[in-house]
Motif scaffolding. Sequence first.
Motif, PDB file in Angstrom:
ATOM      1  N   ASP A  26      24.266  61.562  69.501  1.00 50.15           N
ATOM      2  CA  ASP A  26      24.300  62.958  70.024  1.00 50.15           C
ATOM      3  C   ASP A  26      23.916  63.131  71.396  1.00 50.15           C
ATOM      4  OD1 ASP A  26      21.598  62.967  69.910  1.00 50.15           O
ATOM      5  OD2 ASP A  26      21.293  64.143  67.858  1.00 50.15           O
ATOM      6  N   ILE A  27      23.944  64.425  72.084  1.00 48.11           N
ATOM      7  CA  ILE A  27      23.785  64.421  73.239  1.00 48.11           C
ATOM      8  C   ILE A  27      22.153  63.858  73.685  1.00 48.11           C
ATOM      9  CG2 ILE A  27      25.318  66.332  73.666  1.00 48.11           C
ATOM     10  CD1 ILE A  27      22.917  68.449  73.552  1.00 48.11           C
ATOM     11  N   TYR A  28      21.322  63.813  72.732  1.00 53.23           N
ATOM     12  CA  TYR A  28      20.095  63.636  72.717  1.00 53.23           C
ATOM     13  C   TYR A  28      19.822  61.881  72.912  1.00 53.23           C
ATOM     14  CZ  TYR A  28      19.277  68.555  71.662  1.00 53.23           C
ATOM     15  OH  TYR A  28      19.241  69.748  71.539  1.00 53.23           O
ATOM     16  N   GLY A  29      21.215  61.289  72.611  1.00 48.66           N
ATOM     17  CA  GLY A  29      20.969  59.786  72.672  1.00 48.66           C
ATOM     18  C   GLY A  29      20.487  59.038  71.559  1.00 48.66           C
ATOM     19  N   HIS A  30      20.307  59.746  70.383  1.00 46.73           N
ATOM     20  CA  HIS A  30      20.162  58.996  69.303  1.00 46.73           C
ATOM     21  C   HIS A  30      21.144  59.339  68.122  1.00 46.73           C
ATOM     22  CE1 HIS A  30      17.428  62.710  68.960  1.00 46.73           C
ATOM     23  NE2 HIS A  30      17.973  62.611  67.568  1.00 46.73           N
ATOM     24  N   VAL A  31      21.126  58.642  66.956  1.00 50.83           N
ATOM     25  CA  VAL A  31      22.110  58.852  65.809  1.00 50.83           C
ATOM     26  C   VAL A  31      21.893  60.395  65.462  1.00 50.83           C
ATOM     27  CG1 VAL A  31      22.853  58.408  63.580  1.00 50.83           C
ATOM     28  CG2 VAL A  31      22.682  56.547  65.444  1.00 50.83           C
ATOM     29  N   ASN A  32      22.694  61.305  65.326  1.00 56.73           N
ATOM     30  CA  ASN A  32      22.663  62.589  64.732  1.00 56.73           C
ATOM     31  C   ASN A  32      22.120  62.429  63.428  1.00 56.73           C
ATOM     32  OD1 ASN A  32      23.666  65.182  63.648  1.00 56.73           O
ATOM     33  ND2 ASN A  32      23.285  65.515  65.688  1.00 56.73           N
ATOM     34  N   ASN A  33      21.300  63.428  62.868  1.00 61.67           N
ATOM     35  CA  ASN A  33      20.768  63.478  61.381  1.00 61.67           C
ATOM     36  C   ASN A  33      21.843  63.443  60.348  1.00 61.67           C
ATOM     37  OD1 ASN A  33      20.919  66.250  62.471  1.00 61.67           O
ATOM     38  ND2 ASN A  33      20.240  66.853  60.651  1.00 61.67           N
ATOM     39  N   VAL A  34      23.208  64.045  60.711  1.00 62.96           N
ATOM     40  CA  VAL A  34      23.904  64.183  59.580  1.00 62.96           C
ATOM     41  C   VAL A  34      24.946  63.044  59.227  1.00 62.96           C
ATOM     42  CG1 VAL A  34      24.412  66.751  59.947  1.00 62.96           C
ATOM     43  CG2 VAL A  34      25.855  65.076  60.996  1.00 62.96           C
ATOM     44  N   VAL A  66      25.959  65.634  44.034  1.00 68.31           N
ATOM     45  CA  VAL A  66      25.355  66.923  43.780  1.00 68.31           C
ATOM     46  C   VAL A  66      24.219  67.209  44.109  1.00 68.31           C
ATOM     47  CG1 VAL A  66      26.838  66.857  41.328  1.00 68.31           C
ATOM     48  CG2 VAL A  66      24.425  66.280  41.334  1.00 68.31           C
ATOM     49  N   SER A  67      23.486  66.393  44.867  1.00 72.63           N
ATOM     50  CA  SER A  67      22.076  66.525  45.543  1.00 72.63           C
ATOM     51  C   SER A  67      22.115  65.482  46.529  1.00 72.63           C
ATOM     52  CB  SER A  67      21.113  66.522  44.383  1.00 72.63           C
ATOM     53  OG  SER A  67      19.765  66.571  45.070  1.00 72.63           O
ATOM     54  N   SER A  68      21.401  65.682  47.721  1.00 69.01           N
ATOM     55  CA  SER A  68      20.798  64.799  48.514  1.00 69.01           C
ATOM     56  C   SER A  68      19.715  65.251  49.439  1.00 69.01           C
ATOM     57  CB  SER A  68      22.217  64.432  49.587  1.00 69.01           C
ATOM     58  OG  SER A  68      22.476  65.444  50.267  1.00 69.01           O
ATOM     59  N   SER A  69      19.074  64.088  50.107  1.00 70.78           N
ATOM     60  CA  SER A  69      17.986  64.523  50.974  1.00 70.78           C
ATOM     61  C   SER A  69      17.584  63.111  51.828  1.00 70.78           C
ATOM     62  CB  SER A  69      16.785  64.744  49.992  1.00 70.78           C
ATOM     63  OG  SER A  69      16.221  63.926  49.569  1.00 70.78           O
ATOM     64  N   CYS A  70      17.086  63.230  52.923  1.00 72.71           N
ATOM     65  CA  CYS A  70      16.831  62.236  53.802  1.00 72.71           C
ATOM     66  C   CYS A  70      15.504  62.722  54.523  1.00 72.71           C
ATOM     67  CB  CYS A  70      17.870  62.272  54.743  1.00 72.71           C
ATOM     68  SG  CYS A  70      17.617  60.677  55.756  1.00 72.71           S
ATOM     69  N   ASP A  71      14.635  61.793  54.826  1.00 73.70           N
ATOM     70  CA  ASP A  71      13.461  61.969  55.512  1.00 73.70           C
ATOM     71  C   ASP A  71      13.661  60.890  56.860  1.00 73.70           C
ATOM     72  OD1 ASP A  71      12.123  63.795  53.944  1.00 73.70           O
ATOM     73  OD2 ASP A  71      11.611  62.151  52.737  1.00 73.70           O
ATOM     74  N   TYR A  72      13.042  61.193  58.096  1.00 78.79           N
ATOM     75  CA  TYR A  72      13.531  60.574  59.473  1.00 78.79           C
ATOM     76  C   TYR A  72      12.130  59.979  59.756  1.00 78.79           C
ATOM     77  CZ  TYR A  72      17.821  62.904  58.612  1.00 78.79           C
ATOM     78  OH  TYR A  72      18.905  63.424  58.057  1.00 78.79           O
ATOM     79  N   PHE A  73      12.044  58.634  60.072  1.00 79.51           N
ATOM     80  CA  PHE A  73      10.699  58.257  60.576  1.00 79.51           C
ATOM     81  C   PHE A  73      10.548  57.660  62.097  1.00 79.51           C
ATOM     82  CE2 PHE A  73      11.319  57.107  55.878  1.00 79.51           C
ATOM     83  CZ  PHE A  73      10.564  58.128  55.521  1.00 79.51           C
ATOM     84  N   ALA A  74      11.975  57.077  62.377  1.00 77.60           N
ATOM     85  CA  ALA A  74      11.969  56.564  63.787  1.00 77.60           C
ATOM     86  C   ALA A  74      13.465  56.630  63.973  1.00 77.60           C
ATOM     87  CB  ALA A  74      11.728  54.988  63.713  1.00 77.60           C
ATOM     88  N   SER A  75      13.663  56.822  65.434  1.00 80.97           N
ATOM     89  CA  SER A  75      15.047  56.914  65.781  1.00 80.97           C
ATOM     90  C   SER A  75      15.915  55.412  65.861  1.00 80.97           C
ATOM     91  CB  SER A  75      15.327  57.525  67.315  1.00 80.97           C
ATOM     92  OG  SER A  75      14.522  58.594  67.446  1.00 80.97           O
ATOM     93  N   ILE A  76      17.301  55.948  65.751  1.00 83.28           N
ATOM     94  CA  ILE A  76      18.125  54.849  65.579  1.00 83.28           C
ATOM     95  C   ILE A  76      19.227  55.433  66.803  1.00 83.28           C
ATOM     96  CG2 ILE A  76      17.772  53.539  63.591  1.00 83.28           C
ATOM     97  CD1 ILE A  76      20.405  55.232  62.648  1.00 83.28           C
TER      98      ILE A  76
END
Length: 147
Positions: A26-34, A66-76
């Motif tokens: 994304d514009i911030y230089g890392h893989v966007n969360n979606v 039918v359900s999903s979630s994600c937690d982020y710890f470090a940028s890629i």
Amino acid sequence: MAEQPQHLRAEYRHFQPITTRWHDNDIYGHVNNVVYYSYFDSAVNAYLIERGGLDIHEGQVVGFVVSSSCDYFASIAFPDVLEVGLRVGKLGNSSVQYELAIFKAGEAQACAAGRFVHVFVDRASNRPTPIPSGLRQALESLVMAAE
């Protein structure tokens, strides 16, 4: 705030390589969360097709998320080489909960971890149906023993 679990490579049964793409950033230089969700979906479906014999075009069953979630710890970021770790947390009659983690190639600790639930449905009726035996066998091999 509670400390996040580490999500280590040794805790996963299967690894699917993922190639980051320029447009994942994304514009911030890392893989966007979606985009992480597309990595999860690609890893699971590749496994189901290759190991479980899922026929995404003509098969009798379809897996609906039918359900999903994600937690982020470090940028890629592009051009990182990634591996998605996959295991099964819960296997029911017509549903499965996948537990996934995204690792930079060769690293022991995950950059992100998530889960999603598939409900398998009959393609014609869109009603839940038992997981076919070939898929069930492939999924059973991903179940982690309780510790």
